[in-house]
Design a protein around this motif. Structure first.
Motif, PDB file in Angstrom:
ATOM      1  N   ARG A   1       0.840  -1.209   0.000  1.00  0.00           N
ATOM      2  CA  ARG A   1       0.000   0.000   0.000  1.00  0.00           C
ATOM      3  C   ARG A   1       0.869   1.251   0.000  1.00  0.00           C
ATOM      4  O   ARG A   1       0.566   2.228  -0.696  1.00  0.00           O
ATOM      5  N   HIS A   2       1.952   1.222   0.766  1.00  0.00           N
ATOM      6  CA  HIS A   2       2.847   2.377   0.783  1.00  0.00           C
ATOM      7  C   HIS A   2       3.538   2.546  -0.562  1.00  0.00           C
ATOM      8  O   HIS A   2       3.690   3.668  -1.067  1.00  0.00           O
ATOM      9  N   ALA A   3       3.954   1.424  -1.166  1.00  0.00           N
ATOM     10  CA  ALA A   3       4.648   1.481  -2.459  1.00  0.00           C
ATOM     11  C   ALA A   3       3.746   2.060  -3.547  1.00  0.00           C
ATOM     12  O   ALA A   3       4.232   2.713  -4.484  1.00  0.00           O
ATOM     13  N   ARG A   4       2.451   1.830  -3.458  1.00  0.00           N
ATOM     14  CA  ARG A   4       1.509   2.375  -4.440  1.00  0.00           C
ATOM     15  C   ARG A   4       1.558   3.907  -4.443  1.00  0.00           C
ATOM     16  O   ARG A   4       1.406   4.545  -5.483  1.00  0.00           O
ATOM     17  N   LYS A   5       1.782   4.481  -3.270  1.00  0.00           N
ATOM     18  CA  LYS A   5       1.803   5.946  -3.148  1.00  0.00           C
ATOM     19  C   LYS A   5       3.110   6.544  -3.676  1.00  0.00           C
ATOM     20  O   LYS A   5       3.130   7.685  -4.122  1.00  0.00           O
ATOM     21  N   ARG A   6       4.190   5.775  -3.615  1.00  0.00           N
ATOM     22  CA  ARG A   6       5.508   6.311  -3.953  1.00  0.00           C
ATOM     23  C   ARG A   6       5.828   6.245  -5.453  1.00  0.00           C
ATOM     24  O   ARG A   6       6.743   6.895  -5.914  1.00  0.00           O
ATOM     25  N   LYS A   7       5.138   5.422  -6.198  1.00  0.00           N
ATOM     26  CA  LYS A   7       5.335   5.324  -7.648  1.00  0.00           C
ATOM     27  C   LYS A   7       6.790   4.998  -8.009  1.00  0.00           C
ATOM     28  O   LYS A   7       7.443   5.699  -8.789  1.00  0.00           O
ATOM     29  N   PHE A   8       7.297   3.915  -7.446  1.00  0.00           N
ATOM     30  CA  PHE A   8       8.645   3.464  -7.769  1.00  0.00           C
ATOM     31  C   PHE A   8       8.697   2.980  -9.219  1.00  0.00           C
ATOM     32  O   PHE A   8       7.705   2.522  -9.782  1.00  0.00           O
ATOM     33  N   ASP A   9       9.896   3.038  -9.807  1.00  0.00           N
ATOM     34  CA  ASP A   9      10.086   2.465 -11.135  1.00  0.00           C
ATOM     35  C   ASP A   9      10.079   0.937 -11.065  1.00  0.00           C
ATOM     36  O   ASP A   9       9.527   0.264 -11.939  1.00  0.00           O
ATOM     37  N   VAL A  10      10.706   0.407 -10.019  1.00  0.00           N
ATOM     38  CA  VAL A  10      10.838  -1.041  -9.854  1.00  0.00           C
ATOM     39  C   VAL A  10      10.528  -1.407  -8.408  1.00  0.00           C
ATOM     40  O   VAL A  10      10.984  -0.734  -7.483  1.00  0.00           O
ATOM     41  N   LEU A  11       9.755  -2.469  -8.227  1.00  0.00           N
ATOM     42  CA  LEU A  11       9.525  -3.049  -6.907  1.00  0.00           C
ATOM     43  C   LEU A  11      10.022  -4.480  -6.938  1.00  0.00           C
ATOM     44  O   LEU A  11       9.519  -5.304  -7.696  1.00  0.00           O
ATOM     45  N   VAL A  12      11.051  -4.767  -6.134  1.00  0.00           N
ATOM     46  CA  VAL A  12      11.600  -6.114  -6.018  1.00  0.00           C
ATOM     47  C   VAL A  12      10.953  -6.777  -4.808  1.00  0.00           C
ATOM     48  O   VAL A  12      11.054  -6.273  -3.684  1.00  0.00           O
ATOM     49  N   ILE A  13      10.293  -7.908  -5.037  1.00  0.00           N
ATOM     50  CA  ILE A  13       9.645  -8.644  -3.952  1.00  0.00           C
ATOM     51  C   ILE A  13      10.416  -9.945  -3.738  1.00  0.00           C
ATOM     52  O   ILE A  13      10.564 -10.751  -4.663  1.00  0.00           O
ATOM     53  N   LEU A  14      10.904 -10.136  -2.541  1.00  0.00           N
ATOM     54  CA  LEU A  14      11.707 -11.307  -2.219  1.00  0.00           C
ATOM     55  C   LEU A  14      10.807 -12.367  -1.590  1.00  0.00           C
ATOM     56  O   LEU A  14      10.375 -12.235  -0.446  1.00  0.00           O
ATOM     57  N   GLY A  15      10.521 -13.408  -2.361  1.00  0.00           N
ATOM     58  CA  GLY A  15       9.594 -14.443  -1.916  1.00  0.00           C
ATOM     59  C   GLY A  15       8.168 -14.078  -2.275  1.00  0.00           C
ATOM     60  O   GLY A  15       7.864 -12.938  -2.642  1.00  0.00           O
ATOM     61  N   TYR A  16       7.292 -15.064  -2.172  1.00  0.00           N
ATOM     62  CA  TYR A  16       5.891 -14.838  -2.571  1.00  0.00           C
ATOM     63  C   TYR A  16       4.883 -15.309  -1.526  1.00  0.00           C
ATOM     64  O   TYR A  16       3.685 -15.069  -1.663  1.00  0.00           O
ATOM     65  N   THR A  17       5.334 -15.948  -0.470  1.00  0.00           N
ATOM     66  CA  THR A  17       4.438 -16.643   0.459  1.00  0.00           C
ATOM     67  C   THR A  17       3.299 -15.770   0.955  1.00  0.00           C
ATOM     68  O   THR A  17       2.135 -16.172   0.948  1.00  0.00           O
ATOM     69  N   SER A  18       3.622 -14.546   1.400  1.00  0.00           N
ATOM     70  CA  SER A  18       2.587 -13.692   1.987  1.00  0.00           C
ATOM     71  C   SER A  18       2.379 -12.401   1.202  1.00  0.00           C
ATOM     72  O   SER A  18       1.725 -11.481   1.694  1.00  0.00           O
ATOM     73  N   SER A  19       2.902 -12.338  -0.019  1.00  0.00           N
ATOM     74  CA  SER A  19       2.763 -11.111  -0.816  1.00  0.00           C
ATOM     75  C   SER A  19       1.928 -11.294  -2.079  1.00  0.00           C
ATOM     76  O   SER A  19       1.200 -10.386  -2.483  1.00  0.00           O
ATOM     77  N   SER A  20       2.009 -12.470  -2.715  1.00  0.00           N
ATOM     78  CA  SER A  20       1.379 -12.615  -4.029  1.00  0.00           C
ATOM     79  C   SER A  20      -0.139 -12.553  -3.970  1.00  0.00           C
ATOM     80  O   SER A  20      -0.793 -12.228  -4.960  1.00  0.00           O
ATOM     81  N   VAL A  21      -0.722 -12.857  -2.799  1.00  0.00           N
ATOM     82  CA  VAL A  21      -2.187 -12.765  -2.681  1.00  0.00           C
ATOM     83  C   VAL A  21      -2.670 -11.329  -2.844  1.00  0.00           C
ATOM     84  O   VAL A  21      -3.857 -11.091  -3.114  1.00  0.00           O
ATOM     85  N   TRP A  22      -1.761 -10.379  -2.680  1.00  0.00           N
ATOM     86  CA  TRP A  22      -2.109  -8.971  -2.849  1.00  0.00           C
ATOM     87  C   TRP A  22      -1.768  -8.488  -4.258  1.00  0.00           C
ATOM     88  O   TRP A  22      -1.681  -7.287  -4.505  1.00  0.00           O
ATOM     89  N   GLY A  23      -1.585  -9.421  -5.189  1.00  0.00           N
ATOM     90  CA  GLY A  23      -1.129  -9.071  -6.530  1.00  0.00           C
ATOM     91  C   GLY A  23      -1.983  -8.028  -7.227  1.00  0.00           C
ATOM     92  O   GLY A  23      -1.463  -7.173  -7.957  1.00  0.00           O
TER      93      GLY A  23
END
Length: 360
Positions: A81-103
């Motif tokens: 949610r915070h990253a959505r506000k910052r408009k990064f060029d690249v977001l690196v996500i390490l692992g998927y266990t608890s993040s991909s459900v928010w895809g």
């Protein structure tokens, strides 16, 4: 080109936990040194509370640890949610266990690069329903990421075969320490080449019990130093099981790299029992220190070590292990060369940066 890059999916930096944290630390620092603007997400209660580390911006987000596993999902959502506000060029996500459900909530105009970790659903600590969920989470990570990274050839081949999507292989990195401070040996009453070493999270699939059963049966008078946080169910069970063996010494978690390097560089034999996942950071770090390695025999460890290790499948194999000084030296030197050629942090950062730059 200067990019705005964020790294999520870890407890944060500087590393106070494990492999992904060490990776985030080295990658972020290296990218900053190349002129990029880098942000790393930390848990709100990370021991390091400053908002900057070696030029890397630190953003603390709330991690509801008292909720157990559910808290990890909320922490990842807070970061996204915070990253959505910052408009990064690249977001690196390490692992998927608890993040991909928010895809569906990943930032829409940001390039999403996911390190797919290992085959998490194989971990024996997980129940059948959890393993089913992890397969689903893996599928979502493939679906919602623009680039997929595998840290071992075996994982890359598995993912491409299953999903028909291209997966980039990039290993983990490590560096050969320039100086090894041996003062930590005095703290534990150790001498060079007179002890065995095991560094791992206290989890069944790391074959900790197999290794300790083996050295217990071997009973050759040498200490086995076990480094890892034992404040979980399995860790407490291991301490209780071997409480009467004075040669098996649990020293708890150690995060200071210099201390770990000294223990690795001076041990007679380093046991590596990891059996699930890809290229394991602790294995590379042992290789970087010139440790002679006895590893669990599986495709992940074989890919990294080739023939330059002793191998075990069970406790009997460890108990019966015979080492040879000349062979030890040749294996250690060969593994140091593998680090220089295949696993330097410069090489790893080059490969990640090329993905980021080619996306624009």
């Amino acid at each position: 080109m200067k990019l705005r890059i964020a790294i999520a999916g870890t407890r944060g930096i500087p590393n106070q936990y494990g492999g992904f944290e060490q990776f985030a630390q080295c990658l972020s620092k290296g990218l900053v040194e190349r002129g990029h603007l880098v942000t790393v997400y930390n848990t709100h209660d990370h021991p390091y509370q400053n908002n900057e580390w070696n030029g890397v911006e630190i953003i603390h987000r709330r991690d509801l640890k008292y909720l157990g596993t559910a808290g990890q999902f909320i922490y990842d959502l807070n970061c996204i949610r915070h990253a959505r506000k910052r408009k990064f060029d690249v977001l690196v996500i390490l692992g998927y266990t608890s993040s991909s459900v928010w895809g569906k909530w990943f930032p829409k105009k940001t390039v999403i690069v996911t390190n797919m970790d290992g085959m998490e659903w194989k971990r024996s600590k997980y129940s059948k329903p959890v393993q089913f969920f992890l397969r689903y989470a893996e599928k979502l990570a493939i679906r919602f990421s623009h680039y997929h990274i595998a840290d071992s050839v075996a994982v890359k081949q598995y993912l491409e075969s299953k999903y028909g999507e291209p997966v980039r292989f990039i290993s983990y990195g490590s560096e050969i320490p320039s100086v090894v401070d041996d003062s930590i040996l005095l703290r534990y009453g150790l001498a060079k080449d007179q002890y065995y070493l095991l560094i791992a999270r206290m989890e069944p699939e790391n074959n900790i019990e197999v290794i300790l059963d083996g050295v217990h049966k071997r009973n050759d008078g040498k200490k086995t130093i076990v480094v890892g946080n034992t404040e979980n169910k399995f860790g407490r069970a291991m301490k209780l099981k071997f409480v009467n063996d004075p040669h098996i010494v649990f020293v708890g978690a150690i995060y200071d790299r210099a201390s770990l390097d000294s223990l690795r560089a001076n041990c007679l034999l380093y046991f590596h029992g990891h059996s699930v996942g890809g290229t394991n950071p602790s294995l590379l770090e042992a290789m970087s220190c010139g440790a002679v390695i006895c590893a669990h025999d599986n495709e992940f460890n074989r890919w990294v070590l080739g023939e330059d290790a002793y191998w075990f499948n069970d406790a009997a194999g460890i108990a019966a292990l015979v080492t040879d000084q000349n062979k030890n030296a040749s294996m250690a030197m060969a593994n140091l060369e593998k680090i220089r050629k295949n696993h330097s942090w410069k090489k790893i950062i080059d490969e990640y940066e090329s993905i980021f730059l080619n996306a624009y």
